[in-house]
Design a protein around this motif. Structure first.
Motif, PDB file in Angstrom:
ATOM      1  N   LYS A 111       0.835  -1.211   0.000  1.00 67.43           N
ATOM      2  CA  LYS A 111       0.000   0.000   0.000  1.00 67.43           C
ATOM      3  C   LYS A 111       0.863   1.251   0.000  1.00 67.43           C
ATOM      4  CE  LYS A 111      -4.241  -1.706   2.142  1.00 67.43           C
ATOM      5  NZ  LYS A 111      -5.115  -1.645   3.322  1.00 67.43           N
ATOM      6  N   ALA A 114       2.302   1.616  -3.340  1.00 66.69           N
ATOM      7  CA  ALA A 114       1.274   2.089  -4.282  1.00 66.69           C
ATOM      8  C   ALA A 114       1.029   3.583  -4.106  1.00 66.69           C
ATOM      9  CB  ALA A 114      -0.017   1.312  -4.064  1.00 66.69           C
ATOM     10  N   LYS A 115       1.016   4.049  -2.836  1.00 67.37           N
ATOM     11  CA  LYS A 115       0.820   5.491  -2.611  1.00 67.37           C
ATOM     12  C   LYS A 115       1.978   6.275  -3.212  1.00 67.37           C
ATOM     13  CE  LYS A 115      -1.975   5.383   1.595  1.00 67.37           C
ATOM     14  NZ  LYS A 115      -2.008   5.682   3.027  1.00 67.37           N
ATOM     15  N   ARG A 116       3.202   5.782  -2.966  1.00 62.77           N
ATOM     16  CA  ARG A 116       4.364   6.478  -3.502  1.00 62.77           C
ATOM     17  C   ARG A 116       4.327   6.467  -5.027  1.00 62.77           C
ATOM     18  NH1 ARG A 116      10.240   6.786  -1.373  1.00 62.77           N
ATOM     19  NH2 ARG A 116       9.126   8.173  -0.007  1.00 62.77           N
ATOM     20  N   HIS A 118       1.726   6.265  -6.877  1.00 61.73           N
ATOM     21  CA  HIS A 118       0.654   7.167  -7.311  1.00 61.73           C
ATOM     22  C   HIS A 118       1.144   8.610  -7.287  1.00 61.73           C
ATOM     23  CE1 HIS A 118      -3.393   8.496  -8.057  1.00 61.73           C
ATOM     24  NE2 HIS A 118      -3.338   9.284  -7.001  1.00 61.73           N
ATOM     25  N   SER A 119       1.831   8.968  -6.200  1.00 57.30           N
ATOM     26  CA  SER A 119       2.311  10.348  -6.123  1.00 57.30           C
ATOM     27  C   SER A 119       3.388  10.598  -7.186  1.00 57.30           C
ATOM     28  CB  SER A 119       2.846  10.651  -4.725  1.00 57.30           C
ATOM     29  OG  SER A 119       3.960   9.830  -4.432  1.00 57.30           O
ATOM     30  N   ALA A 121       3.572   9.073 -10.051  1.00 54.55           N
ATOM     31  CA  ALA A 121       2.851   9.146 -11.329  1.00 54.55           C
ATOM     32  C   ALA A 121       2.223  10.518 -11.504  1.00 54.55           C
ATOM     33  CB  ALA A 121       1.787   8.056 -11.381  1.00 54.55           C
ATOM     34  N   ARG A 122       1.706  11.077 -10.411  1.00 55.41           N
ATOM     35  CA  ARG A 122       1.107  12.414 -10.487  1.00 55.41           C
ATOM     36  C   ARG A 122       2.188  13.446 -10.851  1.00 55.41           C
ATOM     37  NH1 ARG A 122      -0.771  13.983  -5.222  1.00 55.41           N
ATOM     38  NH2 ARG A 122      -1.821  11.981  -5.235  1.00 55.41           N
TER      39      ARG A 122
END
Length: 189
Positions: A111, A114-116, A118-119, A121-122
């Protein structure tokens, strides 16, 4: 006369009733006799069955001690199996608890990853948008220069064509003038 007929009829009916009663009594006696025979047979069967059951009870009483011993031995074996099974189950539970903790830790790590991601990717998406914006700005600046260069190249290509076209047009115009000049010159001669 009518009374005599009635009496005769009544006596006939009474004799028929007596005959029917006798038949009924005979039939009842037959049924009672057959029921008594069936009852005797049933008593004999019950007696035989009672004797058989007595024999079975005697056998059971004689085998009871043997079966008790066998049952106790079987029960001890089952208890040992149950203990072993419970110990195995405890081990499996402990192993599964350990696996569960490991999996929970792995889930937490995934998780966080995945958060890292996601950030990241942003951020990458924003960077791509900035690059696209800069590229479009640069293209906008370069396009007028490209257009001017294209126009110059088109003019250079068109200039020899125009010159050739002018020469042809001049020759066409000059041809009638030359013919007219020749005619004049010939006329003068």
């Amino acid at each position: 006369m009518a009374a005599k007929k009635v009496k005769d009829r009544v006596s006939q009916l009474q004799t028929e009733i007596r005959k029917l009663a006798e038949r009924f009594d005979k039939e009842r006696e037959k049924q009672i006799a057959s029921l008594e025979k069936q009852l005797d047979k049933a008593r004999e069967r019950v007696n035989v069955e009672v004797e058989r059951q007595r024999d079975n009870i005697n056998k059971l009483e004689s085998l009871q001690e043997e079966y008790r011993d066998k049952a106790n031995a079987a029960l001890k074996r089952q208890i040992q199996r149950a203990r072993k099974a419970s110990n195995d189950a405890r081990k499996r539970v402990n192993e599964s608890e350990t696996r569960k903790r490991l999996l929970e830790a792995e889930v937490k790590v995934l998780k966080a990853t995945a958060k890292r991601a996601h950030s990241l990717a942003r951020v990458i998406g924003e960077y791509e948008r900035d690059l696209e914006k800069r590229a479009s700005e640069i293209e906008a600046k370069v396009k007028p220069a490209k257009k001017a260069a294209k126009k110059k190249a088109a003019k250079k290509k068109a200039a020899p064509k125009k010159k050739a076209a002018k020469k042809k047009a001049a020759k066409k115009k000059a041809a009638p003038k030359k013919k007219a000049a020749r005619k004049k010159a010939a006329a003068k001669k």
